[in-house]
Motif scaffolding. Structure first.
Motif, PDB file in Angstrom:
ATOM      1  N   TYR A   9      44.289  -5.025 -99.409  1.00 51.35           N
ATOM      2  CA  TYR A   9      43.464  -6.247 -99.721  1.00 51.35           C
ATOM      3  C   TYR A   9      43.965  -6.462-101.111  1.00 51.35           C
ATOM      4  O   TYR A   9      44.002  -5.739-102.121  1.00 51.35           O
ATOM      5  CB  TYR A   9      41.975  -5.988 -99.699  1.00 51.35           C
ATOM      6  CG  TYR A   9      41.537  -5.897 -98.288  1.00 51.35           C
ATOM      7  CD1 TYR A   9      41.253  -4.679 -97.671  1.00 51.35           C
ATOM      8  CD2 TYR A   9      41.168  -7.078 -97.361  1.00 51.35           C
ATOM      9  CE1 TYR A   9      40.595  -4.505 -96.308  1.00 51.35           C
ATOM     10  CE2 TYR A   9      40.668  -6.867 -96.083  1.00 51.35           C
ATOM     11  CZ  TYR A   9      40.424  -5.642 -95.558  1.00 51.35           C
ATOM     12  OH  TYR A   9      39.855  -5.628 -94.185  1.00 51.35           O
ATOM     13  N   GLN A  34      41.679  -8.790-104.305  1.00 51.78           N
ATOM     14  CA  GLN A  34      40.250  -9.455-104.566  1.00 51.78           C
ATOM     15  C   GLN A  34      40.622 -10.351-106.022  1.00 51.78           C
ATOM     16  O   GLN A  34      40.680  -9.506-106.966  1.00 51.78           O
ATOM     17  CB  GLN A  34      39.138  -8.514-104.784  1.00 51.78           C
ATOM     18  CG  GLN A  34      37.994  -9.048-105.285  1.00 51.78           C
ATOM     19  CD  GLN A  34      36.897  -8.031-105.376  1.00 51.78           C
ATOM     20  OE1 GLN A  34      36.973  -6.743-105.760  1.00 51.78           O
ATOM     21  NE2 GLN A  34      35.499  -8.350-105.079  1.00 51.78           N
ATOM     22  N   GLY A  45      36.300 -13.621-102.282  1.00 56.07           N
ATOM     23  CA  GLY A  45      36.289 -12.544-101.223  1.00 56.07           C
ATOM     24  C   GLY A  45      37.515 -11.682-101.131  1.00 56.07           C
ATOM     25  O   GLY A  45      38.565 -12.138-101.657  1.00 56.07           O
ATOM     26  N   LEU A  46      37.545 -10.787-100.542  1.00 54.22           N
ATOM     27  CA  LEU A  46      38.823 -10.071-100.224  1.00 54.22           C
ATOM     28  C   LEU A  46      39.719 -10.578 -99.118  1.00 54.22           C
ATOM     29  O   LEU A  46      39.244 -11.207 -98.548  1.00 54.22           O
ATOM     30  CB  LEU A  46      38.621  -8.524 -99.904  1.00 54.22           C
ATOM     31  CG  LEU A  46      38.081  -7.405-100.540  1.00 54.22           C
ATOM     32  CD1 LEU A  46      36.753  -7.527-101.311  1.00 54.22           C
ATOM     33  CD2 LEU A  46      38.233  -5.967 -99.989  1.00 54.22           C
ATOM     34  N   LEU A  88      43.365 -10.015 -96.870  1.00 53.55           N
ATOM     35  CA  LEU A  88      43.977  -9.275 -96.368  1.00 53.55           C
ATOM     36  C   LEU A  88      45.773  -9.399 -96.631  1.00 53.55           C
ATOM     37  O   LEU A  88      45.929 -10.488 -96.297  1.00 53.55           O
ATOM     38  CB  LEU A  88      43.956  -9.298 -94.816  1.00 53.55           C
ATOM     39  CG  LEU A  88      44.716  -8.106 -94.079  1.00 53.55           C
ATOM     40  CD1 LEU A  88      44.215  -6.514 -94.558  1.00 53.55           C
ATOM     41  CD2 LEU A  88      44.297  -8.128 -92.548  1.00 53.55           C
ATOM     42  N   PHE A 144      42.850  -3.389-103.286  1.00 55.66           N
ATOM     43  CA  PHE A 144      42.084  -2.429-102.469  1.00 55.66           C
ATOM     44  C   PHE A 144      42.928  -1.886-101.320  1.00 55.66           C
ATOM     45  O   PHE A 144      43.230  -2.751-100.620  1.00 55.66           O
ATOM     46  CB  PHE A 144      40.742  -2.641-101.937  1.00 55.66           C
ATOM     47  CG  PHE A 144      39.669  -3.070-103.403  1.00 55.66           C
ATOM     48  CD1 PHE A 144      39.414  -4.319-103.669  1.00 55.66           C
ATOM     49  CD2 PHE A 144      39.080  -2.020-103.796  1.00 55.66           C
ATOM     50  CE1 PHE A 144      38.641  -4.299-104.804  1.00 55.66           C
ATOM     51  CE2 PHE A 144      38.161  -1.983-104.820  1.00 55.66           C
ATOM     52  CZ  PHE A 144      37.929  -3.321-105.414  1.00 55.66           C
ATOM     53  N   THR A 151      34.476   1.469 -88.943  1.00 53.55           N
ATOM     54  CA  THR A 151      34.197   1.534 -90.394  1.00 53.55           C
ATOM     55  C   THR A 151      35.330   1.529 -91.183  1.00 53.55           C
ATOM     56  O   THR A 151      35.965   2.427 -91.077  1.00 53.55           O
ATOM     57  CB  THR A 151      33.078   2.146 -90.730  1.00 53.55           C
ATOM     58  OG1 THR A 151      31.845   1.902 -89.965  1.00 53.55           O
ATOM     59  CG2 THR A 151      32.497   1.852 -92.102  1.00 53.55           C
ATOM     60  N   GLN A 152      35.816   0.693 -92.150  1.00 50.23           N
ATOM     61  CA  GLN A 152      36.562   0.651 -92.838  1.00 50.23           C
ATOM     62  C   GLN A 152      36.113   1.506 -94.129  1.00 50.23           C
ATOM     63  O   GLN A 152      35.279   1.150 -94.585  1.00 50.23           O
ATOM     64  CB  GLN A 152      37.036  -0.726 -93.275  1.00 50.23           C
ATOM     65  CG  GLN A 152      38.035  -1.411 -92.271  1.00 50.23           C
ATOM     66  CD  GLN A 152      38.426  -2.595 -92.697  1.00 50.23           C
ATOM     67  OE1 GLN A 152      38.912  -2.885 -93.904  1.00 50.23           O
ATOM     68  NE2 GLN A 152      38.870  -3.523 -91.482  1.00 50.23           N
ATOM     69  N   PHE A 192      37.199   2.283 -98.128  1.00 51.10           N
ATOM     70  CA  PHE A 192      37.956   1.832 -99.196  1.00 51.10           C
ATOM     71  C   PHE A 192      38.224   2.766-100.316  1.00 51.10           C
ATOM     72  O   PHE A 192      37.537   3.652-100.591  1.00 51.10           O
ATOM     73  CB  PHE A 192      37.255   0.740 -99.604  1.00 51.10           C
ATOM     74  CG  PHE A 192      37.335  -0.488 -99.076  1.00 51.10           C
ATOM     75  CD1 PHE A 192      36.495  -0.640 -97.833  1.00 51.10           C
ATOM     76  CD2 PHE A 192      38.256  -1.546 -99.287  1.00 51.10           C
ATOM     77  CE1 PHE A 192      36.300  -1.808 -96.928  1.00 51.10           C
ATOM     78  CE2 PHE A 192      37.852  -2.810 -98.695  1.00 51.10           C
ATOM     79  CZ  PHE A 192      37.128  -2.662 -97.290  1.00 51.10           C
ATOM     80  N   GLY A 193      39.503   2.602-100.868  1.00 49.20           N
ATOM     81  CA  GLY A 193      39.854   3.150-101.947  1.00 49.20           C
ATOM     82  C   GLY A 193      39.238   2.712-103.365  1.00 49.20           C
ATOM     83  O   GLY A 193      38.552   1.455-103.296  1.00 49.20           O
ATOM     84  N   PRO A 194      39.398   3.173-104.636  1.00 51.20           N
ATOM     85  CA  PRO A 194      38.494   2.662-105.784  1.00 51.20           C
ATOM     86  C   PRO A 194      39.302   1.703-106.235  1.00 51.20           C
ATOM     87  O   PRO A 194      38.761   0.660-107.293  1.00 51.20           O
ATOM     88  CB  PRO A 194      38.513   3.863-106.759  1.00 51.20           C
ATOM     89  CG  PRO A 194      39.691   4.724-106.276  1.00 51.20           C
ATOM     90  CD  PRO A 194      39.882   4.473-104.818  1.00 51.20           C
ATOM     91  N   TYR A 196      28.715  -4.535 -97.386  1.00 49.03           N
ATOM     92  CA  TYR A 196      29.409  -3.633 -98.230  1.00 49.03           C
ATOM     93  C   TYR A 196      28.798  -3.476 -99.449  1.00 49.03           C
ATOM     94  O   TYR A 196      28.247  -4.528-100.152  1.00 49.03           O
ATOM     95  CB  TYR A 196      30.977  -3.557 -98.194  1.00 49.03           C
ATOM     96  CG  TYR A 196      31.564  -3.159 -96.903  1.00 49.03           C
ATOM     97  CD1 TYR A 196      31.669  -3.968 -95.816  1.00 49.03           C
ATOM     98  CD2 TYR A 196      32.438  -1.963 -96.903  1.00 49.03           C
ATOM     99  CE1 TYR A 196      32.188  -3.376 -94.640  1.00 49.03           C
ATOM    100  CE2 TYR A 196      32.984  -1.627 -95.883  1.00 49.03           C
ATOM    101  CZ  TYR A 196      33.099  -2.178 -94.607  1.00 49.03           C
ATOM    102  OH  TYR A 196      33.652  -1.641 -93.440  1.00 49.03           O
ATOM    103  N   GLU A 209      33.850   2.027-108.472  1.00 45.58           N
ATOM    104  CA  GLU A 209      34.145   2.761-107.307  1.00 45.58           C
ATOM    105  C   GLU A 209      34.633   1.958-106.216  1.00 45.58           C
ATOM    106  O   GLU A 209      34.670   0.597-106.403  1.00 45.58           O
ATOM    107  CB  GLU A 209      32.697   3.355-106.665  1.00 45.58           C
ATOM    108  CG  GLU A 209      32.199   4.411-107.420  1.00 45.58           C
ATOM    109  CD  GLU A 209      30.991   5.180-106.949  1.00 45.58           C
ATOM    110  OE1 GLU A 209      30.242   5.964-107.524  1.00 45.58           O
ATOM    111  OE2 GLU A 209      30.684   4.926-105.624  1.00 45.58           O
ATOM    112  N   GLY A 210      35.254   2.334-105.014  1.00 46.53           N
ATOM    113  CA  GLY A 210      35.534   1.282-103.974  1.00 46.53           C
ATOM    114  C   GLY A 210      34.449   1.055-102.871  1.00 46.53           C
ATOM    115  O   GLY A 210      33.104   1.340-103.253  1.00 46.53           O
ATOM    116  N   GLY A 228      32.860 -12.375 -97.765  1.00 50.83           N
ATOM    117  CA  GLY A 228      32.214 -13.363 -98.756  1.00 50.83           C
ATOM    118  C   GLY A 228      32.642 -12.937 -99.995  1.00 50.83           C
ATOM    119  O   GLY A 228      33.499 -12.224-100.260  1.00 50.83           O
ATOM    120  N   ALA A 229      32.424 -13.963-101.114  1.00 51.90           N
ATOM    121  CA  ALA A 229      32.962 -13.673-102.359  1.00 51.90           C
ATOM    122  C   ALA A 229      32.147 -12.452-103.249  1.00 51.90           C
ATOM    123  O   ALA A 229      32.726 -12.080-104.163  1.00 51.90           O
ATOM    124  CB  ALA A 229      32.811 -14.995-103.153  1.00 51.90           C
TER     125      ALA A 229
END
Lengths: 111, 112
Positions: A35, A37, A42-43, A45, A90, A99-100, A102-104, B36, B42-43, B103-104
């Motif tokens: 992704y 950002q 929003g993120l 893909l 990301f 559930t996904q 995520f990395g940092p 989320y 952090e992620g 969402g943003a």
């Protein structure tokens, strides 16, 4: 478990340079995602993969390439960096549609 | 297409205040809904989810109820702490699809 790891944390590129963002997961997840950002958004893909050897485009794939030679790794390649690719990237992984995780993130600045 | 709209941030509150972060969605089918959270440096990590209408997701004192009639999934917490300072993202996923629509994000700042 390390979960999802990404390198580098931060990078500055000049226009036209190329680089690879690394992503690895140790959870034996079959799905992996990239992704981006952008500020206030929003993120989005970029690419995803449902298993080793299988990749497909997401919403915003232009200017990027991916490969998935192993279950663990899913690198993202920028061939000719452009200022529009300045963003936070990301990587995520999941077991199927669960559930996904995520990395940092990798912060990329293209000047 | 599907979309998610969140209230703009930052949202600044004092410790122990009541929190609401609004999230509304548009979807063609019957999506699952997610919150989320991203703590500084952090992620993103899953906070809670709901998979059908009237379901309530909850975790760490946060709650959100899937309201089909108002197409909403507002995040609430009765008494926030400084450690809740983070960016919160609402997202949806159609049952027939793997893809999350985001969402943003809403930045939450809690002051002591």
């Amino acid at each position: 478990n390390a979960g999802v790891t990404q390198t580098p944390k931060f990078r500055i590129l000049k226009i036209g340079q190329s680089m690879t963002l690394q992503c690895a997961q140790d959870m034996n997840h079959n799905y992996m995602y990239w992704y981006r950002q952008d500020p206030g958004m929003g993120l989005k893909l970029i690419y995803y993969s449902v298993g080793a050897g299988i990749t497909d485009k997401g919403e915003v794939p232009n200017g990027y390439n991916v490969s998935r030679s192993t279950t663990e790794d899913f690198p993202l390649r920028l061939e000719l960096a452009a200022p529009s690719q300045t963003s936070v990237y990301f990587c995520a992984s999941s077991y199927g549609q669960e559930t996904q995780y995520f990395g940092p993130g990798t912060r990329l600045l293209v000047l | 297409g599907d979309s998610v709209t969140q209230m703009e941030g930052p949202v600044t509150l004092s410790e122990e205040a009541f929190l609401t972060i609004n999230c509304t969605y548009t979807a063609t089918g019957y999506p699952s809904l997610f919150w989320y959270v991203q703590y500084p440096g952090e992620g993103l990590q899953l906070l809670l989810k709901a998979t059908k209408a009237d379901d309530k997701g909850s975790n760490k004192g946060f709650e959100a109820t899937y309201r089909k009639e108002t197409t909403s999934f507002h995040l609430e917490k009765g008494s926030v702490q400084v450690s809740d300072s983070a960016v919160y993202f609402c997202a949806l996923r159609e049952d027939s699809n793997y893809q999350l629509i985001w969402g943003a994000g809403t930045k939450l700042i809690i002051k002591p």
